[in-house]
Enzyme design. Structure first.
Site, short mmCIF file in Angstrom:
data_model
loop_
_atom_site.label_atom_id
_atom_site.label_comp_id
_atom_site.label_asym_id
_atom_site.label_seq_id
_atom_site.Cartn_x
_atom_site.Cartn_y
_atom_site.Cartn_z
N GLU A 17 -116.52 22.43 -65.34
CA GLU A 17 -115.43 23.16 -64.69
C GLU A 17 -115.48 22.81 -63.22
OE1 GLU A 17 -113.19 24.56 -66.52
OE2 GLU A 17 -114.42 24.30 -68.30
N HIS A 205 -111.78 27.49 -70.93
CA HIS A 205 -112.04 27.05 -69.55
C HIS A 205 -113.33 27.61 -68.97
CE1 HIS A 205 -108.21 25.01 -69.50
NE2 HIS A 205 -107.57 26.14 -69.70
P1 AMP Z 1 -111.12 22.35 -68.85
O1 AMP Z 1 -112.35 21.65 -69.31
O2 AMP Z 1 -109.92 22.13 -69.66
O3 AMP Z 1 -111.48 23.81 -68.74
O4 AMP Z 1 -110.77 21.83 -67.41
C1 AMP Z 1 -111.72 21.33 -66.52
C2 AMP Z 1 -111.22 21.51 -65.10
O5 AMP Z 1 -109.94 20.89 -64.96
C3 AMP Z 1 -110.99 22.94 -64.68
O6 AMP Z 1 -112.18 23.60 -64.25
C4 AMP Z 1 -110.00 22.76 -63.55
O7 AMP Z 1 -110.63 22.34 -62.37
C5 AMP Z 1 -109.14 21.63 -64.06
N1 AMP Z 1 -107.99 22.19 -64.79
C6 AMP Z 1 -107.87 22.41 -66.11
N2 AMP Z 1 -106.67 22.95 -66.42
C7 AMP Z 1 -106.02 23.07 -65.25
C8 AMP Z 1 -104.72 23.55 -64.89
N3 AMP Z 1 -103.87 24.02 -65.79
N4 AMP Z 1 -104.36 23.51 -63.58
C9 AMP Z 1 -105.21 23.04 -62.65
N5 AMP Z 1 -106.44 22.57 -62.93
C10 AMP Z 1 -106.84 22.59 -64.20
MG MG Z 2 -113.68 23.29 -69.71
MG MG Z 3 -112.89 20.00 -70.26
#
Ligand code: AMP
Ligand code: MG
Ligand code: MG
Length: 311
Positions: A17, A205
């Site tokens: 993250e 997330h």
């Molecule tokens: P995830 O593994 O999908 O939780 O995403 C990893 C990282 O990507 C997150 O901690 C954010 O920094 C970025 N991220 C994911 N989704 C979004 C979003 N909808 N808008 C902005 N940043 C995002």
């Molecule tokens: Mg994640």
């Molecule tokens: Mg991810």
């Protein structure tokens, strides 16, 4: 159930993250704020260990409200956390504790191996493992770019640093899943779980919850006899060609041109990629063709339908 022989013994599922805001785009300098890793034993299909640390961002120390709402990570959790290089050292010790990296006792041996450090991946012995992530972003967009910034733009140093910890190549779970089930589009974690008739457990997330849910997807892929292999790496020109219609040659990252020896760096990592041969339908169709051939032989021309895909 058909047993698929796996070359790899373990996967280390990582889902970072990072700092972000509602407008963060491809040029945003994300910093890792949660570093989770889940050790999946491919033989027992069990998660056998977990590593997790929050990480203190140093370029933008204050988390945006958007980021806290998205990830559930609070300012006070990152404020007291170690910085990225310290967390990477903790991660390295965790790998050593599970014998996924081996310390070479004799410094002379290490020098002879050409290592600028006293660690070698266990791959040179007999327990093979790889990192598994949800797409190429964790290792390339997040870790590689942040390390490059930390090393004053020195991409080669970032690449070597990552290679030493086995982080410059990985298994892209999204792509593996889409290829195996012959899907038109790659699916995110929740959609992959839905496809398998499962639902997300925990907080979407949250890095550790994302990693644990990805491990659940991998277990189902294993049970469906999907071969789990390294299929991506930093500097992967093939992937860049796949995602974009026009690829700058030489490719650039964040507008910075890659070092002159980028093909060498790329081939260093790309040599670990194993060609994909697994696809659920391809395997089923191969099996059904075989079956039909033998059925045709034994029933003199009567046609039989192939068995339906197992879900
Ligand atoms: P995830 O593994 O999908 O939780 O995403 C990893 C990282 O990507 C997150 O901690 C954010 O920094 C970025 N991220 C994911 N989704 C979004 C979003 N909808 N808008 C902005 N940043 C995002
Ligand atoms: Mg994640
Ligand atoms: Mg991810």
């Amino acid at each position: 159930m058909a047993h698929q022989q796996q070359r790899l013994s373990f996967l280390v599922v990582i889902d970072f993250e990072c700092t972000c805001d509602a407008e963060s785009d491809a040029t945003y300098a994300h910093e890792i704020i949660e570093f989770p890793a889940v050790l999946l034993d491919l033989e027992s299909k069990q998660v056998v260990s977990q590593f997790r640390s929050f990480v203190r961002p140093t370029e933008q120390p204050m988390l945006s409200r958007f980021c806290t709402e998205l990830t559930g990570i609070q300012q006070h959790q990152v404020a007291v956390a170690p910085t990225l290089l310290n967390v990477l050292q903790m991660f390295e010790r965790w790998l050593v504790s599970h014998e996924l990296l081996v310390e070479i006792d004799d410094a002379r041996d290490a020098a002879e191996e050409g290592a600028a450090h006293n660690m070698l991946p266990l791959e040179i012995r007999d327990r093979l493992w790889a990192v598994a992530t949800d797409g190429p972003w964790d290792m390339e967009t997040f870790l590689f770019k942040q390390l490059t910034r930390l090393f004053d733009g020195d991409m080669e140093r970032a690449m070597v640093y990552m290679s030493r910890l086995h982080l410059s190549t990985w298994l892209d779970i999204r792509s593996t899943f889409a290829r195996f089930y012959e899907l038109d589009r790659r699916k995110n974690i929740a959609a992959m779980l839905k496809h398998l008739g499962m639902s997300f457990v925990g907080h979407r997330h949250s890095g550790i919850d994302d990693a644990l849910n990805l491990a659940r997807v991998l277990v189902r892929l294993l049970e469906a006899s999907c071969t789990l292999e390294i299929n991506d790496c930093v500097f992967n020109v093939d992937r860049r060609q796949h995602y974009r219609s026009r690829v700058p040659i030489p490719p650039s990252i964040d507008g910075k041109r890659l070092p002159a020896d980028w093909p060498h760096l790329y081939s260093m990592a790309a040599c670990c990629i194993v060609p994909d041969s697994s696809s659920k339908r391809r395997q089923a169709s191969k099996a059904s063709k075989k079956k039909m051939t033998s059925a045709t032989t034994s029933t003199s021309g009567s046609s039989r339908r192939a068995p339906p895909d197992r879900e």
